[in-house]
Scaffold this active site. Structure first.
Site, PDB file in Angstrom:
ATOM      1  N   ALA A 141      33.121  43.792  34.396  1.00 16.10           N
ATOM      2  CA  ALA A 141      34.105  44.871  34.335  1.00 16.10           C
ATOM      3  C   ALA A 141      35.440  44.494  34.966  1.00 16.10           C
ATOM      4  O   ALA A 141      36.499  44.688  34.374  1.00 16.10           O
ATOM      5  CB  ALA A 141      33.533  46.125  35.006  1.00 16.10           C
ATOM      6  N   GLY A 199      36.047  52.587  33.499  1.00 22.67           N
ATOM      7  CA  GLY A 199      35.255  51.372  33.537  1.00 22.67           C
ATOM      8  C   GLY A 199      36.019  50.195  34.094  1.00 22.67           C
ATOM      9  O   GLY A 199      36.150  50.035  35.309  1.00 22.67           O
ATOM     10  N   CYS A 200      36.552  49.363  33.200  1.00 18.50           N
ATOM     11  CA  CYS A 200      37.155  48.107  33.636  1.00 18.50           C
ATOM     12  C   CYS A 200      38.468  48.302  34.383  1.00 18.50           C
ATOM     13  O   CYS A 200      38.808  47.495  35.251  1.00 18.50           O
ATOM     14  CB  CYS A 200      37.345  47.189  32.430  1.00 18.50           C
ATOM     15  SG  CYS A 200      35.781  46.731  31.643  1.00 18.50           S
ATOM     16  N   VAL A 201      39.220  49.370  34.066  1.00 20.35           N
ATOM     17  CA  VAL A 201      40.442  49.645  34.826  1.00 20.35           C
ATOM     18  C   VAL A 201      40.093  49.999  36.262  1.00 20.35           C
ATOM     19  O   VAL A 201      40.622  49.427  37.215  1.00 20.35           O
ATOM     20  CB  VAL A 201      41.268  50.764  34.160  1.00 20.35           C
ATOM     21  CG1 VAL A 201      42.365  51.264  35.091  1.00 20.35           C
ATOM     22  CG2 VAL A 201      41.882  50.268  32.859  1.00 20.35           C
ATOM     23  N   THR A 250      38.750  47.015  38.264  1.00 20.80           N
ATOM     24  CA  THR A 250      39.823  46.093  38.631  1.00 20.80           C
ATOM     25  C   THR A 250      40.660  46.658  39.773  1.00 20.80           C
ATOM     26  O   THR A 250      41.045  45.933  40.703  1.00 20.80           O
ATOM     27  CB  THR A 250      40.708  45.796  37.407  1.00 20.80           C
ATOM     28  OG1 THR A 250      39.899  45.170  36.390  1.00 20.80           O
ATOM     29  CG2 THR A 250      41.874  44.884  37.756  1.00 20.80           C
TER      30      THR A 250
END
Length: 221
Positions: free
Chosen positions: A132, A161-163, A166
């Site tokens: 992710a 999710g991935c935002v 990060t």
């Protein structure tokens, strides 16, 4: 736990109108990382996995990327794609096995390609991430260190999710994390606004894209 019946959208709107925390603020030098702006996630008319929140999202991502690039700072694009066997997806790819499953986004496939509306330059950095966060088992952090970056602008998807992954990793590495709200998207409004709220309260400055575009040329560098 407070049970007041407010929606995630309402919570986020209330926080934006009356913030309870001061901003982290921009530092001296910024990079932008555009998370998984690839066809699997940006073309709802073609792929079941895709989503759209603001119809101008990619236009805004291009504008932020142009502004960062004009300062000579890193513009990074990530995408997810896996081996033909899918085994490099790990346990993340074990919950389903359909044509739309994560591990079936194959390297070189149409689903893995960055959306053709994205505006990229030869100097931009492309990272194939398999989990992710853009920071997890990639050279992203070392690139930021090399370029003396202290501020990371995060766009793309998904917000929940991935935002978010990060952003949390970036703050954990002591970067100032900035999220232009029109530049991120999710499948459903509830996780989208819940995570904008959560990031704004805890992990990042969630700002209108106009504010981000106004700030980039003014950074000290």
């Amino acid at each position: 736990m407070i049970e007041d019946g407010k929606t995630a959208r309402q919570l986020y709107a209330e926080f934006r109108a009356a913030p309870t925390r001061r901003r982290f603020g921009f530092g001296r030098r910024a990079a932008v990382v555009n998370i998984d702006v690839q066809c699997a996630y940006t073309q709802p008319q073609t792929y079941a996995t895709a989503y759209e929140t603001d119809p101008r999202q990619i236009d805004y991502i291009n504008a932020v990327s142009d502004a960062v690039r004009a300062r000579g700072w890193p513009v990074v694009w990530t995408y997810v794609a896996y081996l033909p066997s899918g085994e490099d997806c790990g346990v993340w790819g074990t919950r389903t096995d359909t044509p739309d499953s994560l591990q079936n986004i194959k390297e070189g496939s149409p689903r893995a390609q960055l959306d053709p509306r994205t505006r990229r330059a030869p100097t931009d950095i492309l990272i194939n991430k398999r989990m992710a966060s853009a920071f997890f088992e990639t050279n992203f952090r070392s690139l930021l260190t090399f370029h003396r970056i202290d501020t990371v602008i995060v766009t793309g998807g998904s917000t929940s999710g991935c935002v978010r992954a990060t952003v949390v990793d970036g703050l954990s590495c002591n970067f100032r994390m900035i999220v232009p709200e029109e530049c991120v998207a999710d499948k459903h409004e509830s996780p989208h606004f819940a995570n904008l709220y959560d990031m704004a309260v805890k992990y990042a400055d969630v700002l209108p894209v106009a504010d981000v575009l106004a700030a980039i040329p003014k950074l000290e560098g």
